[in-house]
Design a protein around this motif. Structure first.
Motif, PDB file in Angstrom:
ATOM      1  N   GLY A  87       0.806  -1.220   0.000  1.00 57.20           N
ATOM      2  CA  GLY A  87       0.000   0.000   0.000  1.00 57.20           C
ATOM      3  C   GLY A  87       0.835   1.264   0.000  1.00 57.20           C
ATOM      4  O   GLY A  87       0.309   2.353   0.259  1.00 57.20           O
ATOM      5  N   ASP A  88       2.114   1.173  -0.275  1.00 60.06           N
ATOM      6  CA  ASP A  88       3.014   2.329  -0.238  1.00 60.06           C
ATOM      7  C   ASP A  88       3.225   2.849  -1.654  1.00 60.06           C
ATOM      8  O   ASP A  88       4.257   2.613  -2.285  1.00 60.06           O
ATOM      9  N   ARG A  89       2.237   3.589  -2.151  1.00 53.41           N
ATOM     10  CA  ARG A  89       2.340   4.119  -3.518  1.00 53.41           C
ATOM     11  C   ARG A  89       3.500   5.092  -3.647  1.00 53.41           C
ATOM     12  O   ARG A  89       4.220   5.071  -4.653  1.00 53.41           O
ATOM     13  N   ALA A  90       3.685   5.945  -2.665  1.00 51.33           N
ATOM     14  CA  ALA A  90       4.787   6.913  -2.724  1.00 51.33           C
ATOM     15  C   ALA A  90       6.130   6.195  -2.795  1.00 51.33           C
ATOM     16  O   ALA A  90       7.035   6.588  -3.545  1.00 51.33           O
ATOM     17  N   GLY A  91       6.270   5.122  -2.013  1.00 48.86           N
ATOM     18  CA  GLY A  91       7.502   4.351  -2.049  1.00 48.86           C
ATOM     19  C   GLY A  91       7.703   3.675  -3.393  1.00 48.86           C
ATOM     20  O   GLY A  91       8.832   3.595  -3.901  1.00 48.86           O
ATOM     21  N   ALA A  92       6.617   3.176  -3.988  1.00 47.67           N
ATOM     22  CA  ALA A  92       6.705   2.537  -5.303  1.00 47.67           C
ATOM     23  C   ALA A  92       7.152   3.542  -6.355  1.00 47.67           C
ATOM     24  O   ALA A  92       7.972   3.236  -7.228  1.00 47.67           O
ATOM     25  N   GLU A  93       6.594   4.755  -6.295  1.00 47.17           N
ATOM     26  CA  GLU A  93       6.976   5.786  -7.262  1.00 47.17           C
ATOM     27  C   GLU A  93       8.429   6.218  -7.072  1.00 47.17           C
ATOM     28  O   GLU A  93       9.146   6.493  -8.046  1.00 47.17           O
ATOM     29  N   THR A  94       8.871   6.257  -5.829  1.00 45.17           N
ATOM     30  CA  THR A  94      10.272   6.582  -5.562  1.00 45.17           C
ATOM     31  C   THR A  94      11.198   5.517  -6.139  1.00 45.17           C
ATOM     32  O   THR A  94      12.205   5.820  -6.786  1.00 45.17           O
ATOM     33  N   LEU A  95      10.858   4.252  -5.906  1.00 50.47           N
ATOM     34  CA  LEU A  95      11.650   3.162  -6.464  1.00 50.47           C
ATOM     35  C   LEU A  95      11.669   3.213  -7.986  1.00 50.47           C
ATOM     36  O   LEU A  95      12.715   3.004  -8.611  1.00 50.47           O
ATOM     37  N   ALA A  96      10.518   3.480  -8.581  1.00 50.13           N
ATOM     38  CA  ALA A  96      10.437   3.505 -10.037  1.00 50.13           C
ATOM     39  C   ALA A  96      11.346   4.579 -10.624  1.00 50.13           C
ATOM     40  O   ALA A  96      12.069   4.338 -11.595  1.00 50.13           O
ATOM     41  N   TRP A  97      11.327   5.774 -10.039  1.00 47.71           N
ATOM     42  CA  TRP A  97      12.148   6.852 -10.558  1.00 47.71           C
ATOM     43  C   TRP A  97      13.635   6.558 -10.365  1.00 47.71           C
ATOM     44  O   TRP A  97      14.451   6.791 -11.261  1.00 47.71           O
ATOM     45  N   HIS A  98      14.004   6.009  -9.221  1.00 46.32           N
ATOM     46  CA  HIS A  98      15.404   5.653  -9.004  1.00 46.32           C
ATOM     47  C   HIS A  98      15.838   4.510  -9.920  1.00 46.32           C
ATOM     48  O   HIS A  98      17.005   4.457 -10.350  1.00 46.32           O
ATOM     49  N   ILE A 227       0.393   3.838 -10.418  1.00 43.62           N
ATOM     50  CA  ILE A 227       1.666   4.503 -10.158  1.00 43.62           C
ATOM     51  C   ILE A 227       1.903   5.564 -11.232  1.00 43.62           C
ATOM     52  O   ILE A 227       1.472   5.403 -12.375  1.00 43.62           O
ATOM     53  N   ARG A 228       2.522   6.650 -10.856  1.00 44.80           N
ATOM     54  CA  ARG A 228       2.889   7.693 -11.818  1.00 44.80           C
ATOM     55  C   ARG A 228       4.387   7.951 -11.712  1.00 44.80           C
ATOM     56  O   ARG A 228       4.915   8.162 -10.621  1.00 44.80           O
ATOM     57  N   LEU A 229       5.038   7.927 -12.862  1.00 43.05           N
ATOM     58  CA  LEU A 229       6.467   8.218 -12.905  1.00 43.05           C
ATOM     59  C   LEU A 229       6.639   9.733 -12.925  1.00 43.05           C
ATOM     60  O   LEU A 229       6.276  10.395 -13.889  1.00 43.05           O
ATOM     61  N   ARG A 230       7.163  10.277 -11.831  1.00 49.51           N
ATOM     62  CA  ARG A 230       7.299  11.732 -11.678  1.00 49.51           C
ATOM     63  C   ARG A 230       8.763  12.105 -11.500  1.00 49.51           C
ATOM     64  O   ARG A 230       9.522  11.423 -10.822  1.00 49.51           O
ATOM     65  N   ILE A 231       9.128  13.210 -12.131  1.00 49.11           N
ATOM     66  CA  ILE A 231      10.484  13.740 -11.974  1.00 49.11           C
ATOM     67  C   ILE A 231      10.531  14.706 -10.797  1.00 49.11           C
ATOM     68  O   ILE A 231      11.432  14.648  -9.954  1.00 49.11           O
ATOM     69  N   ARG A 232       9.543  15.555 -10.730  1.00 52.59           N
ATOM     70  CA  ARG A 232       9.512  16.561  -9.666  1.00 52.59           C
ATOM     71  C   ARG A 232       8.942  15.963  -8.380  1.00 52.59           C
ATOM     72  O   ARG A 232       8.064  15.118  -8.396  1.00 52.59           O
ATOM     73  N   GLY A 233       9.452  16.438  -7.269  1.00 57.35           N
ATOM     74  CA  GLY A 233       8.923  16.052  -5.964  1.00 57.35           C
ATOM     75  C   GLY A 233       9.411  14.715  -5.450  1.00 57.35           C
ATOM     76  O   GLY A 233       8.896  14.215  -4.445  1.00 57.35           O
ATOM     77  N   VAL A 234      10.387  14.096  -6.135  1.00 52.03           N
ATOM     78  CA  VAL A 234      10.953  12.825  -5.677  1.00 52.03           C
ATOM     79  C   VAL A 234      12.412  13.070  -5.310  1.00 52.03           C
ATOM     80  O   VAL A 234      13.267  13.160  -6.190  1.00 52.03           O
TER      81      VAL A 234
END
Length: 462
Positions: A87-98, A227-234
């Motif tokens: 349930g950690d969407r923010a963590g998933a998006e962080t992992l995806a961007w990294h 999930i959304r792949l974001r550049i800003r805010g990560v």
């Protein structure tokens, strides 16, 4: 933040869900292999020297494909799926961007290594003269755009983690279609187009994977609900990137072991003559056709195991992993037993030489029944990426190389040794790899030391 309970994978029937997830991956992998066959056909029209160059450079391309799609791709899918399961969407998006940043760096590193050291690498592999120059032409064109290949596979891995296998498959299929067309045009140069020769085949790969990357990037930045792949805010986290690199590097031992096994076997069997070597090559080619089927179930296993282990549904996650492995073993075993009973169905397709056919039949009759262990071990390797525990599958792969090397050395001491004992060593390697992987997971390799509470959201460190 998305609730873990919102994932339909946590409650859907395991068996049908794995089949549904596996089918698009199988289709995409089969088309990818057909694309590689088309590439070989194009290059074959250029003459023997071009084919020799492709034979020299092709293993390096396949190694990069296995690293980007299998080792690091599976690591990315598993890591993101575990966060989504928790349930950690923010963590998933962080992992995806990294993950995206990491594969861009790895792709650039591959480019640097082969553009600067390609001549030395292909010389060490035995290349010389016109064949080596053709290999360099192909290699330089491929690794000039190598980042696109890494990026396409990483983005597909992120999409698979959401369960939308068909989206990843469609993007890769579109890229494969463009690759076939563009490679044909660039190799031969009809009309005003330049005739690039063998380099055009490699350029087609870059063009195709670039299209796949664009389609997948568009989906992840604008259309994906999970999930959304974001550049800003990560915020950048060296710890997060290092964790992905560490896990992916460990998983990368597996394809290197596969390559080492092939090199060892080929070196020893080549001493028995060209007919035996050709027969073994035809028989072993069948294993390449098994890879798309195994990868289909393997990718489904990575997602299912990852989501369930992220949600701490360990028992159900284990059942999902074993179910996928049993499907893979059954399919590979069925093919293996069929060619063992009727080896001529495969051997007779590729040659009219009875000596070559006899060697191929001997290989299939001995190794074919053990394909089930190959299917199970490779699928469990992918499932281990979902669990974030790949150490034991790596140990199993290393043991397989050791069994093959020691067995071949022992047999080679007899100057009158025939081909069959070498084929039995190959079968023993498949058996040992399957047994070690399965036994380790059965004894708790995925669950030992797991925390009974869900993981905390990722902590960003600048």
């Amino acid at each position: 933040m998305t609730s873990a309970a919102a994932s339909p994978l946590l409650t859907a029937p395991i068996g049908p869900t794995i089949v549904r997830l596996a089918a698009p991956n199988m289709a995409a992998m089969v088309v990818s292999m057909v694309t590689l066959m088309a590439e070989a056909w194009y290059v074959g029209r250029l003459g023997t020297e071009a084919l020799a160059g492709l034979a020299l450079a092709f293993p390096m391309m396949m190694l990069v494909m296995m690293l980007s799609a299998g080792s690091f791709g599976g690591t990315i899918t598993g890591a993101v799926a575990r966060r989504l399961g928790a349930g950690d969407r923010a963590g998933a998006e962080t992992l995806a961007w990294h993950a995206v940043m990491l594969v861009v760096l790895l792709g650039a590193l591959c480019s640097l290594v082969f553009l600067l050291g390609g001549r030395l690498i292909y010389t060490l592999l035995g290349g010389a003269g016109a064949g080596r120059e053709q290999a360099l032409a192909y290699s330089d064109a491929l690794f000039l755009g190598c980042v696109a290949l890494w990026l396409a596979n990483a983005l597909a891995a992120i999409v698979r983690a959401t369960g939308h296998m068909q989206v990843a498959a469609r993007a890769l299929l579109a890229g494969s279609a463009l690759q076939v067309v563009s490679a044909g045009l660039l190799v031969f140069g009809p009309g005003p187009l330049p005739a690039m020769g063998i380099a055009g085949a490699a350029a087609g790969i870059v063009i195709g994977t670039t299209l796949s990357s664009i389609l997948l990037l568009r989906y992840l930045t604008a259309q994906c609900a999970e999930i959304r792949l974001r550049i800003r805010g990560v915020p950048f986290s060296l710890t997060t990137m290092a964790a992905l690199l560490r896990q992916g590097a460990l998983a990368s031992v597996n394809p290197f072991c596969t390559l080492a096994s092939v090199l060892v076997i080929t070196a020893f069997i080549a001493r028995l003559g060209v007919d035996v070597l050709a027969g073994y090559g035809i028989g072993a080619r069948l294993e390449l056709l098994l890879v798309p089927m195994i990868f289909g179930f393997g990718a489904a296993s990575t997602v299912m195991v990852g989501v369930h282990f992220g949600a701490h549904a360990h028992d159900r996650g284990l059942r999902a992993g074993w179910t996928a492995a049993l499907y893979s073993a059954a399919l590979c075993g069925l093919v293996g037993v069929a060619v063992a009973l009727f080896p001529g169905l495969w051997a007779n397709l590729f040659t009219d030489s009875e000596a070559v056919r006899a060697a191929c039949r001997s290989y299939l009759q001995i190794a074919g029944p053990f394909y089930a262990f190959y299917g199970a071990s490779l699928c469990l390797y992918f499932g281990s990426q979902g669990a974030g525990r790949v150490a034991w599958p790596v140990v199993a792969s290393l043991t397989r190389v050791l069994v093959i090397a020691l067995g071949c050395l022992a047999i080679a001491r007899n100057p009158d040794a025939a081909a069959a004992p070498f084929f039995w060593v190959i079968a023993a390697g498949l058996l040992v790899q399957g047994l070690i992987t399965g036994l380790a997971i059965r004894l708790g390799a995925w669950t030992r030391g797991r925390s009974p509470t869900p993981p905390q959201p990722l902590i960003h460190r600048s």
